[in-house]
Motif scaffolding. Structure first.
Motif, short mmCIF file in Angstrom:
data_model
loop_
_atom_site.label_atom_id
_atom_site.label_comp_id
_atom_site.label_asym_id
_atom_site.label_seq_id
_atom_site.Cartn_x
_atom_site.Cartn_y
_atom_site.Cartn_z
N GLU A 149 0.61 -1.54 0.00
CA GLU A 149 -0.09 -0.25 -0.19
C GLU A 149 0.72 0.73 -0.03
O GLU A 149 0.85 1.82 -0.55
CB GLU A 149 -0.69 0.07 1.32
CG GLU A 149 -1.81 1.16 1.30
CD GLU A 149 -2.82 1.20 2.63
OE1 GLU A 149 -3.12 2.42 3.30
OE2 GLU A 149 -3.13 0.02 3.00
N LEU A 150 2.09 1.41 0.80
CA LEU A 150 2.91 2.76 0.49
C LEU A 150 3.28 2.56 -0.85
O LEU A 150 4.34 3.53 -1.25
CB LEU A 150 4.02 1.97 1.70
CG LEU A 150 5.00 3.70 2.16
CD1 LEU A 150 4.33 4.58 2.11
CD2 LEU A 150 5.92 2.88 2.96
N MET A 151 4.06 1.79 -0.91
CA MET A 151 5.02 1.53 -2.47
C MET A 151 3.27 2.04 -3.27
O MET A 151 4.08 2.87 -4.27
CB MET A 151 5.30 0.29 -2.98
CG MET A 151 6.59 0.59 -2.93
SD MET A 151 6.83 -1.93 -3.14
CE MET A 151 6.27 -2.89 -1.84
N LEU A 152 2.65 1.43 -3.31
CA LEU A 152 1.25 2.40 -4.58
C LEU A 152 1.09 3.92 -4.20
O LEU A 152 0.31 4.43 -4.78
CB LEU A 152 0.26 1.59 -4.72
CG LEU A 152 0.48 0.26 -5.32
CD1 LEU A 152 -0.79 -0.79 -4.81
CD2 LEU A 152 0.18 -0.09 -6.41
N LYS A 153 1.38 4.12 -2.96
CA LYS A 153 1.15 6.01 -2.46
C LYS A 153 2.21 6.41 -3.12
O LYS A 153 1.63 7.46 -4.27
CB LYS A 153 0.74 5.71 -1.23
CG LYS A 153 -1.10 5.35 -0.77
CD LYS A 153 -0.56 5.70 0.75
CE LYS A 153 -1.66 5.55 1.42
NZ LYS A 153 -2.50 6.31 3.17
N VAL A 154 3.72 5.74 -3.04
CA VAL A 154 4.60 6.65 -4.05
C VAL A 154 4.36 6.22 -5.42
O VAL A 154 4.62 7.49 -5.96
CB VAL A 154 5.51 5.74 -3.44
CG1 VAL A 154 7.18 6.37 -3.60
CG2 VAL A 154 5.83 5.99 -1.59
N ARG A 303 15.15 14.60 -4.66
CA ARG A 303 16.13 13.99 -5.19
C ARG A 303 16.07 12.30 -5.88
O ARG A 303 16.24 12.44 -6.80
CB ARG A 303 17.23 13.74 -3.91
CG ARG A 303 18.10 14.55 -3.31
CD ARG A 303 18.50 14.14 -2.16
NE ARG A 303 19.83 15.17 -1.24
CZ ARG A 303 19.79 14.72 0.26
NH1 ARG A 303 20.22 13.66 0.69
NH2 ARG A 303 20.19 16.51 0.13
N GLN A 304 14.81 11.59 -6.00
CA GLN A 304 14.62 10.44 -6.67
C GLN A 304 13.43 10.73 -7.92
O GLN A 304 13.34 9.97 -8.09
CB GLN A 304 14.36 9.85 -5.45
CG GLN A 304 15.53 9.10 -4.67
CD GLN A 304 15.02 8.22 -3.74
OE1 GLN A 304 14.15 7.90 -3.61
NE2 GLN A 304 15.92 7.92 -2.89
N GLY A 305 13.26 12.32 -7.40
CA GLY A 305 11.90 12.70 -8.71
C GLY A 305 10.34 12.23 -8.36
O GLY A 305 9.84 12.33 -9.49
N ILE A 306 9.92 12.71 -7.15
CA ILE A 306 8.91 11.60 -6.44
C ILE A 306 8.29 13.20 -6.14
O ILE A 306 9.17 13.93 -5.16
CB ILE A 306 8.98 10.62 -6.48
CG1 ILE A 306 9.31 9.60 -6.85
CG2 ILE A 306 7.30 10.16 -5.32
CD1 ILE A 306 7.89 8.73 -7.42
N THR A 307 7.19 13.02 -5.97
CA THR A 307 6.53 14.51 -5.11
C THR A 307 5.61 13.82 -4.51
O THR A 307 4.66 12.62 -4.83
CB THR A 307 5.79 15.51 -5.93
OG1 THR A 307 6.26 16.33 -6.54
CG2 THR A 307 4.82 16.36 -4.92
N LEU A 308 5.16 13.98 -2.87
CA LEU A 308 4.83 12.64 -2.20
C LEU A 308 3.44 13.24 -2.01
O LEU A 308 3.03 14.48 -2.11
CB LEU A 308 5.47 12.53 -0.67
CG LEU A 308 7.01 12.06 -0.52
CD1 LEU A 308 7.39 12.08 0.94
CD2 LEU A 308 6.74 10.30 -1.65
N PRO A 309 2.35 12.53 -1.54
CA PRO A 309 1.21 12.83 -1.61
C PRO A 309 1.39 13.49 -0.50
O PRO A 309 1.54 12.98 0.65
CB PRO A 309 0.24 11.69 -2.00
CG PRO A 309 1.18 10.29 -2.18
CD PRO A 309 2.34 11.07 -2.64
N GLU A 310 0.29 14.60 -0.26
CA GLU A 310 0.29 15.26 0.94
C GLU A 310 -0.43 14.21 2.45
O GLU A 310 0.02 14.61 3.28
CB GLU A 310 -0.88 16.55 0.73
CG GLU A 310 -1.01 17.07 2.05
CD GLU A 310 0.65 17.83 2.33
OE1 GLU A 310 0.90 18.36 2.95
OE2 GLU A 310 1.12 18.26 1.34
#
Length: 322
Positions: A149-154, A303-310
């Motif tokens: 679930e965490l991986m899919l959120k990322v 740094r890894q090109g991701i915007t984390l969901p709020e």
């Protein structure tokens, strides 16, 4: 004069008896870990703090010994022999390889394992019930549903996961099999790359470039020991790095959901104290760590090109943003 001699002898006997009783009251706890890295170090600190907070003070009523196997199974086996020869009241094994070495060396001295994912698969216990042997402990097993679930959120469009692991670690190979089973119905592939030594980690990570959407790491001791080299590749290749131990976020992962390894140590320390107080490890069923943490890093995400969901950031117990 004879009366004085009698008194002196009586006093001396009393002092010797007192010293003897005090010596008997000193408990001896021996702790070993397969290697030293932040997660396992936190486990050890938790065990030691639990002992201290319950009145076991080194130099007063507690003798405490620690040895690291420096990542070597051969060292772990040698440490086990040394510990058994010194006859401690309880031995604490941090990690599966260390626990297996102790369990293979003695069937009588109490062993408390911790940071072991599956004691049954590791053949430390026959089941999750009280073993009836000299072994009990605390597992760091996690729900893989929550990890996925965490991986899919990322990475909501996740299709391919990279997994670097040591083929000699039961924890890692077991987690790999379980992940493969649970990801198959979701049509998510897992590309597993074995890395036998810590020096193999950078090359293993580079081999995943362009092939995976995300790298997931467990508490594999080889991987954790070389985490900064893995982080370097993830940053350069813009591959999101998700971990199962919170300590990994301070070392470069963008998110981790896992055990609080300090609290895992405290929980194991409680079992040690029960044994010191007279309970038998064989009467105590293995436990699972009961405190998990979600830690995220917006810095690592960038740094890894991701915007984390709020919502993920808001739900984290700790956010590293500077």
């Amino acid at each position: 004069m004879n009366n004085l001699k009698s008194r002196l002898l009586l006093l001396l006997s009393s002092l010797l008896l007192t010293v003897s009783v005090q010596a008997q009251d000193v408990k001896f706890v021996a702790i070993t870990s397969i290697v030293e890295h932040p997660a396992l170090d936190n486990v050890r600190r938790g065990v030691e703090d639990e002992l201290k907070d319950n009145g076991y003070i080194v130099g007063q009523n507690l003798k405490l010994q620690f040895q690291s196997a420096q990542g070597s199974s051969a060292n772990a086996a040698q440490i086990a022999k040394q510990f058994v020869a010194s006859k401690p009241d309880v031995m604490v094994a941090i990690s599966t390889p260390s626990a297996q070495s102790l369990a293979a060396t003695t069937k009588s001295i109490p062993i408390v394992f911790t940071a072991v994912t599956d004691p049954v698969a590791a053949k430390l216990t026959r089941s999750w019930e009280a073993s009836g042997t000299n072994v009990t402990g605390v597992s760091d097993a996690l729900s893989l549903d929550k990890q996925i679930e965490l991986m899919l959120k990322v990475k909501p469009d996740l299709k391919n996961i990279g997994y670097i692991y040591s083929p000699g670690e039961v924890n890692s190979t077991m987690t790999l099999r379980q992940l493969q089973e649970q990801l198959k119905p979701l049509n998510i592939n897992i590309l597993a790359v074995p890395a036998q030594r810590t020096s193999d980690i950078p090359a293993a990570a580079r081999s995943l470039k362009g092939k995976v959407d995300l790298i997931y790491t467990t508490t594999d001791n080889n991987v954790v020991s070389a985490y900064e080299s893995l982080t370097k590749v993830a940053n350069e290749s813009k591959i999101p790095l998700v971990a199962s131990n919170p300590e990994a976020v301070e070392r470069g992962a963008l998110a981790a959901l896992g055990m609080s390894y300090y609290d895992l140590g405290r929980q194991a320390g409680k079992l040690v104290i029960r044994i010191l107080n007279g309970e038998k490890p064989g009467d105590m069923p293995p436990e699972i760590g009961n405190i998990t943490q979600l830690v995220v890093s917006t810095i690592a995400a960038e740094r890894q090109g991701i915007t984390l969901p709020e919502d993920l950031i808001q739900s984290a117990e700790q956010v590293i943003d500077k």
